[in-house]
Design a protein around this motif. Structure first.
Motif, PDB file in Angstrom:
ATOM      1  N   THR A  37      -0.362  10.529  -5.911  1.00  0.00           N
ATOM      2  CA  THR A  37       0.024   9.642  -4.932  1.00  0.00           C
ATOM      3  C   THR A  37       0.455   8.634  -4.256  1.00  0.00           C
ATOM      4  O   THR A  37       0.997   7.875  -3.681  1.00  0.00           O
ATOM      5  CB  THR A  37       0.469  11.478  -3.950  1.00  0.00           C
ATOM      6  N   LYS A  72      -6.750  11.546 -13.344  1.00  0.00           N
ATOM      7  CA  LYS A  72      -4.924  11.699 -12.747  1.00  0.00           C
ATOM      8  C   LYS A  72      -4.895  10.659 -13.073  1.00  0.00           C
ATOM      9  O   LYS A  72      -3.335  10.288 -12.931  1.00  0.00           O
ATOM     10  CB  LYS A  72      -4.476  12.960 -11.371  1.00  0.00           C
ATOM     11  N   ALA A  73      -5.082   9.582 -11.786  1.00  0.00           N
ATOM     12  CA  ALA A  73      -4.797   8.135 -11.016  1.00  0.00           C
ATOM     13  C   ALA A  73      -5.235   7.146 -11.966  1.00  0.00           C
ATOM     14  O   ALA A  73      -4.314   5.693 -12.083  1.00  0.00           O
ATOM     15  CB  ALA A  73      -5.007   7.558  -9.604  1.00  0.00           C
ATOM     16  N   GLU A 112     -12.840   8.669  -6.179  1.00  0.00           N
ATOM     17  CA  GLU A 112     -13.072   9.507  -6.072  1.00  0.00           C
ATOM     18  C   GLU A 112     -11.577  10.417  -4.816  1.00  0.00           C
ATOM     19  O   GLU A 112     -11.233  11.865  -5.035  1.00  0.00           O
ATOM     20  CB  GLU A 112     -14.087  10.378  -5.830  1.00  0.00           C
ATOM     21  N   ASP A 162     -11.611  14.517  -9.752  1.00  0.00           N
ATOM     22  CA  ASP A 162     -10.613  14.480 -10.439  1.00  0.00           C
ATOM     23  C   ASP A 162      -9.525  14.380  -9.895  1.00  0.00           C
ATOM     24  O   ASP A 162      -8.606  13.703 -11.522  1.00  0.00           O
ATOM     25  CB  ASP A 162     -10.655  16.665 -10.258  1.00  0.00           C
ATOM     26  N   SER A 163      -9.255  13.797  -9.241  1.00  0.00           N
ATOM     27  CA  SER A 163      -8.052  12.886  -8.623  1.00  0.00           C
ATOM     28  C   SER A 163      -7.720  11.654  -8.897  1.00  0.00           C
ATOM     29  O   SER A 163      -7.208  11.248  -9.217  1.00  0.00           O
ATOM     30  CB  SER A 163      -8.818  13.019  -6.966  1.00  0.00           C
ATOM     31  N   ARG A 179     -16.268  18.254 -10.524  1.00  0.00           N
ATOM     32  CA  ARG A 179     -14.617  18.581  -9.956  1.00  0.00           C
ATOM     33  C   ARG A 179     -14.681  17.137  -9.474  1.00  0.00           C
ATOM     34  O   ARG A 179     -13.340  16.906  -8.664  1.00  0.00           O
ATOM     35  CB  ARG A 179     -13.578  19.262 -10.074  1.00  0.00           C
ATOM     36  N   GLY A 186      -5.588  10.655  -5.370  1.00  0.00           N
ATOM     37  CA  GLY A 186      -5.425  10.361  -6.449  1.00  0.00           C
ATOM     38  C   GLY A 186      -3.909   9.787  -7.176  1.00  0.00           C
ATOM     39  O   GLY A 186      -3.336   8.915  -6.198  1.00  0.00           O
TER      40      GLY A 186
END
Length: 265
Positions: A10, A44-45, A5, A40-41, A37, A8
Motif C-alpha cells: 500500500t 510483499k512489496a 522493512e 514480510d512487508s 518475519r 508494504g
C-alpha cells in the motif's frame, strides 16, 4: 528506499503516484531466515519497485523469483566522508588505540563470542567494542577484552585506524561473504583480517592487501605473525587502502552505478 522493512504494497503503491522511479536498496538478507518475519512487508512489496538493489547472489535470484521486476547486485560500500581516516594519526585518542580489535555486536547463534574467546586463549591482545556482549555466556572470560559499547562517527574511525589489526567477522545467518567492514576498514586506514571467502578473495590479494583465515586457530597465528612484523603490517595496510579506492565502492560510486543502471534499464 533504504532497507524497506516498514513499507508494504500500500505504501509503495502510494509512492508510485509521485511519477518517479521507486528503488529499494537493502544490504541485509531479506529473503533469508535469520530475521524471522522482519521483512514480510518488504517481500510483499517487491513487485512494485522499479529496481531492487541487493548485495548477494542468493538474494538477487530469490527477489526475482518473488516477482521483482529488475534486480541489481552491488558490493557493499564505505562512506567517503564518515569513514575518512585521520590525516594525522597522532590525533587518534589513546583510548582508541589497540593491537587487535573487533567492532561489532554480540549475536545469538553466530558464535562470535566463541571465536574471540579462542583468540584470547591463544594469547592474542584483543579489544572488543560493541553492544550486547554482556549477554554472552562467555562474558566472564571476555570482559577482560571489552572496551565499551557500539561506536559511531569519528570514534569508529579512530578505533579502526588506531588498531594494528582489525577483525572482520561475517554473519552466517545472513549468508554473508563480505560485510560493510570489508570496505570500511581498509578505507579508514585499517588492516583487514577477515574470513577467507570467494568474495573477499575477489576484492583483495591475500597476504598483500588484506589477510584471511579459515578458523580461529589460523586467525590467531596470522595475527601473532603480523604483530611481530611492523613493516609487513604497514605494507598490507597501505596496499589495502589503495585497493579499496581502486574498487570504487564508496557510497557515491555505488549510488552513481545504481542510477546509471536504472537509466539504461
Amino acid at each position: 528506499m533504504d532497507s524497506g522493512e516498514f513499507f508494504g504494497p500500500t505504501a509503495i503503491a502510494g509512492l508510485k503516484g509521485l511519477a518517479c522511479p521507486i528503488l529499494l536498496y537493502n544490504v541485509d538478507d531479506p529473503t533469508g531466515h535469520r530475521d524471522g518475519r522482519r521483512f514480510d512487508s518488504l517481500l510483499k512489496a517487491l513487485p512494485l519497485y522499479d529496481l531492487v538493489v541487493v548485495v548477494r547472489k542468493e538474494t538477487e535470484a530469490e527477489c526475482l523469483s518473488l516477482g521483482a521486476k529488475q534486480v541489481m547486485r552491488v558490493i557493499r560500500s564505505y562512506d567517503e566522508v564518515a569513514h575518512q581516516p585521520f590525516l594525522n594519526p597522532t590525533h587518534i585518542p589513546t583510548e582508541f588505540r589497540s593491537e587487535v580489535i573487533f567492532i561489532g555486536t554480540w549475536m545469538r547463534y553466530e558464535k562470535r563470542d566463541e571465536f574471540l574467546l579462542h583468540l584470547l586463549e591463544q594469547g592474542l591482545p584483543l579489544s572488543i567494542w560493541g553492544s550486547r556482549w554482556k549477554k554472552s555466556p562467555h562474558w566472564a572470560k571476555l570482559q577482560i577484552a571489552y572496551r565499551g559499547g557500539s561506536l559511531s562517527g569519528r570514534d569508529y574511525v579512530a578505533a579502526i585506524q588506531g588498531s594494528k589489526i582489525c577483525l572482520g567477522l561475517l554473519s552466517k545467518g545472513n549468508r554473508d561473504l563480505h560485510t560493510q567492514r570489508s570496505l570500511e576498514v581498509p578505507f579508514a586506514a585499517g588492516l583487514l583480517c577477515a574470513e577467507r571467502t570467494t568474495e573477499h578473495l575477489e576484492m583483495y590479494q591475500e597476504g598483500k592487501e588484506a589477510v584471511f583465515w579459515a578458523d580461529a586457530k589460523e586467525c590467531a597465528s596470522i595475527c601473532h605473525r603480523l604483530l611481530l612484523n611492523d613493516s609487513l603490517r604497514e605494507n598490507i595496510r597501505v596496499a589495502g587502502q589503495k585497493r579499496v579506492l581502486a574498487l570504487q565502492v564508496g557510497n557515491e560510486n555505488i549510488c552513481r552505478k545504481i542510477l546509471t543502471h536504472l537509466r539504461i534499464g
